[in-house]
Scaffold this active site. Structure first.
Site, PDB file in Angstrom:
ATOM      1  N   LYS A 192     -35.856 -13.401  -5.744  1.00 16.57           N
ATOM      2  CA  LYS A 192     -34.946 -12.064  -5.432  1.00 16.57           C
ATOM      3  C   LYS A 192     -36.133 -11.240  -4.854  1.00 16.57           C
ATOM      4  O   LYS A 192     -36.806 -10.481  -5.496  1.00 16.57           O
ATOM      5  CB  LYS A 192     -34.343 -11.644  -6.814  1.00 16.57           C
ATOM      6  CG  LYS A 192     -33.185 -10.959  -6.547  1.00 16.57           C
ATOM      7  CD  LYS A 192     -33.255  -9.315  -5.976  1.00 16.57           C
ATOM      8  CE  LYS A 192     -34.153  -8.289  -6.811  1.00 16.57           C
ATOM      9  NZ  LYS A 192     -34.216  -7.041  -5.918  1.00 16.57           N
ATOM     10  N   GLY A 245     -43.775  -5.727 -10.161  1.00 15.65           N
ATOM     11  CA  GLY A 245     -43.268  -4.468  -9.781  1.00 15.65           C
ATOM     12  C   GLY A 245     -43.473  -3.196 -10.721  1.00 15.65           C
ATOM     13  O   GLY A 245     -44.643  -3.516 -11.303  1.00 15.65           O
ATOM     14  N   GLY A 250     -40.190  -3.934 -15.576  1.00 21.37           N
ATOM     15  CA  GLY A 250     -40.805  -5.091 -16.264  1.00 21.37           C
ATOM     16  C   GLY A 250     -40.270  -5.264 -17.698  1.00 21.37           C
ATOM     17  O   GLY A 250     -40.028  -6.109 -18.361  1.00 21.37           O
ATOM     18  N   GLU A 268     -46.428  -8.647 -13.861  1.00 23.71           N
ATOM     19  CA  GLU A 268     -47.551  -7.734 -13.175  1.00 23.71           C
ATOM     20  C   GLU A 268     -46.976  -6.393 -12.724  1.00 23.71           C
ATOM     21  O   GLU A 268     -46.289  -6.410 -11.872  1.00 23.71           O
ATOM     22  CB  GLU A 268     -48.258  -8.768 -11.871  1.00 23.71           C
ATOM     23  CG  GLU A 268     -49.601  -7.957 -11.327  1.00 23.71           C
ATOM     24  CD  GLU A 268     -49.294  -6.835 -10.418  1.00 23.71           C
ATOM     25  OE1 GLU A 268     -49.236  -5.711 -10.640  1.00 23.71           O
ATOM     26  OE2 GLU A 268     -49.281  -7.327  -9.102  1.00 23.71           O
ATOM     27  N   CYS A 303     -50.757  -2.544  -5.845  1.00 22.11           N
ATOM     28  CA  CYS A 303     -51.016  -2.557  -7.411  1.00 22.11           C
ATOM     29  C   CYS A 303     -52.385  -1.980  -7.892  1.00 22.11           C
ATOM     30  O   CYS A 303     -52.737  -1.445  -9.018  1.00 22.11           O
ATOM     31  CB  CYS A 303     -50.632  -3.755  -7.941  1.00 22.11           C
ATOM     32  SG  CYS A 303     -48.732  -4.112  -7.642  1.00 22.11           S
ATOM     33  N   GLU A 402     -48.851   6.001 -11.697  1.00 22.34           N
ATOM     34  CA  GLU A 402     -48.903   5.370 -10.262  1.00 22.34           C
ATOM     35  C   GLU A 402     -48.161   5.768  -9.185  1.00 22.34           C
ATOM     36  O   GLU A 402     -46.968   5.796  -9.533  1.00 22.34           O
ATOM     37  CB  GLU A 402     -48.729   3.814 -10.830  1.00 22.34           C
ATOM     38  CG  GLU A 402     -48.997   2.961  -9.426  1.00 22.34           C
ATOM     39  CD  GLU A 402     -48.435   1.520  -9.619  1.00 22.34           C
ATOM     40  OE1 GLU A 402     -49.337   0.700  -9.207  1.00 22.34           O
ATOM     41  OE2 GLU A 402     -47.550   1.173 -10.436  1.00 22.34           O
TER      42      GLU A 402
END
Length: 499
Positions: A192, A245, A250, A268, A303, A402
């Site tokens: 996806k 993501g 998550g 992750e 990331c 982030e």
């Protein structure tokens, strides 16, 4: 081997481009059952590249059924390892053969400079597929130590149907990090892709069938997280979700697993990498280059972006000045120009998010040393200048959350002990950098920093032989290396009584 083209040549190819836009299920391109599509918008200029089929629950059901059927049939899961290896090597070769096409799709879709798509993304993705292909017939099962009256076999078997939910910042590479080990170990996979960047994965799925992958082993369902992504997370016949993501999403996949069949969930989920530079760093010019690349490469949409520069006070001014000068040379340009070092932010929503963090940094008292604004407004795309904040405290929003954009926070510390304390004062633990000439200190600090990857005297060190993943809320499990195969296999213990 393809070569990097000129800006004019890429612009011509872009004007002639007719990307694949349907779902890829059971080896064929098909429309979504609902008939719905969504706009695929290029961040380069804001134009709609294509209308892409919008996968939903019914389409996920089709893809899972196809993946399960071929898995149970055994045409891939039971194929001789050497033959699986040849097919995946063929796929890697085909990706390299179509290097410029895939690079162009990646750049148009998510805005990164074409030279990076060409030299980094396509090649690294192909290398990931090749590396795991070459490992297929070199990984052995085990025989347990027993007496003469028993035989203990420890074997690894493919887990079954894997859903790979991948992000928009490295659409090909993050997919390849999952496809390589998942396919090598005999699983069927449904990818996806992020709705912002579905085009390269659809083309790779087509190339995979051309390379010899049986129909149904690899399916691609573009769509949105709350529909297609959620359907995969809740599906009772998906055995494993591999996700890269945000932490927020998550955590949703962990909930979906608990609400359905307790499927394996590997995450992750981002980071806030501390880049620690001590006064005894052997080369401040190199440290500055890596610091700039660590936050401005891929527009900061990484990331492991080195977004927190944790620097010893005595060298702060000198190092920050060097980074600012480098940043001034990396102003955003046309992503299709091979001379461009920094491209466009993936979409308007992400651009506004980053600009919001910049305003937050100003409001909380950080000192803006570079950038801080939208640029190239007349291009129609989404561009932000390289941005450096000095005088940042680790409790400020820009140091804790982030941002996923080209925004550097400079945090001063007195010594190595305080640097480690600041580095660990975060919910994340994906990566960290340490710059020092003292190898003993480097070892001690590497052990003390809570991160899945620690890079000494560099940023983003390593290759496919090194595992990649996070501590704390940066996730679990590992991509890359032989450890990645652990995520997609079940360990079976077989005890044979020979008495």
């Amino acid at each position: 081997m393809s070569k990097l083209l000129t800006r004019d040549e890429y612009q011509r190819l872009a004007s002639e481009l007719t990307p694949r836009t349907q779902l890829f299920i059971d080896g064929k391109f098909v429309d979504a059952q609902s008939g719905k599509t969504f706009d695929c918008v290029s961040p380069r200029d804001g134009r709609v590249i294509a209308q892409v089929a919008e996968g939903d629950v019914a389409d996920v059901d089709r893809a899972v059924a196809s993946a399960r059927a071929v898995f149970e049939k055994g045409s891939w899961s039971q194929m001789a390892p050497a033959k699986r290896k040849r097919i995946l090597l063929n796929l890697a070769d085909k990706m390299r053969e179509h290097r410029n096409e895939l690079a162009l799709l990646e750049t148009l879709d998510m805005g990164k400079p074409i030279r990076d798509s060409f030299a980094v993304d396509v090649m690294s993705a192909a290398n990931a597929i090749q590396w795991h292909a070459e490992a297929i017939d070199k990984v052995y099962d085990e025989v347990a130590p027993t007496g003469p009256d028993a035989l203990g076999l420890i074997t690894r078997e493919p887990i079954g149907v894997v859903a790979a939910v991948v992000p928009w910042n490295f659409p090909m590479l993050m997919a390849a990090w999952k496809l390589g080990p998942a396919l090598a170990t005999g699983n069927s996979v449904i990818v996806k892709p992020a709705e912002q960047s579905p085009l390269s994965m659809l083309r790779i799925a087509e190339l995979a069938v051309e390379a010899g992958l049986p129909e149904g082993v690899l399916n691609v369902v573009p769509g949105f997280g709350p529909t297609a992504g959620k359907a995969l997370g809740l599906h009772m016949d998906v055995d494993c979700v591999a996700f890269t993501g945000s932490g927020e999403v998550g955590k949703l996949f962990l909930q979906y697993a608990g609400q359905s069949n307790m499927k394996r969930v590997w995450l992750e989920a981002g980071g806030k990498t501390p880049n620690i530079v001590l006064a005894d760093a052997h080369d401040l010019d190199k440290a500055a280059q890596h610091a700039a690349m660590g936050i401005f490469f891929n527009q900061g949409e990484v990331c492991t972006a080195a977004s927190r520069l944790v620097v010893q006070e005595s060298i702060r001014d000198e190092l920050v000045e060097k980074i600012v000068k480098i940043g001034e040379t990396m102003m955003p340009g046309d992503p299709l120009d091979p001379a461009t070092a920094m491209g466009a932010i993936v979409d308007e929503g992400q651009m506004q998010r980053v600009l919001g963090y910049i305003e937050k940094g100003r409001a909380e008292g950080a000192t803006l040393r570079l950038g801080g604004e939208q640029v190239r407004r007349n291009e129609g795309g989404f561009y932000i200048a390289p941005t450096v904040f000095d005088g940042v405290r680790n409790d400020m929003t820009i140091a804790r959350e982030e941002i996923f954009g080209p925004v550097l926070s400079v945090i001063s510390v007195k010594d190595a002990e305080e640097a480690v304390k600041v580095a660990n004062d975060t919910i994340y633990g994906l990566a960290a950098c340490i710059w020092t000439r003292d190898i003993r200190q480097a070892h001690r600090m590497a052990r003390a920093v809570k991160a899945g990857s620690v890079w000494v005297n560099c940023w983003d060190g390593g290759d496919m032989t090194m595992p990649f993943g996070g501590f704390k809320q940066s996730g679990n499990g590992r991509d890359k290396s032989l450890h990645a195969m652990d995520k997609y296999t079940e360990v079976k213990a077989t005890w044979i009584d020979l008495s």
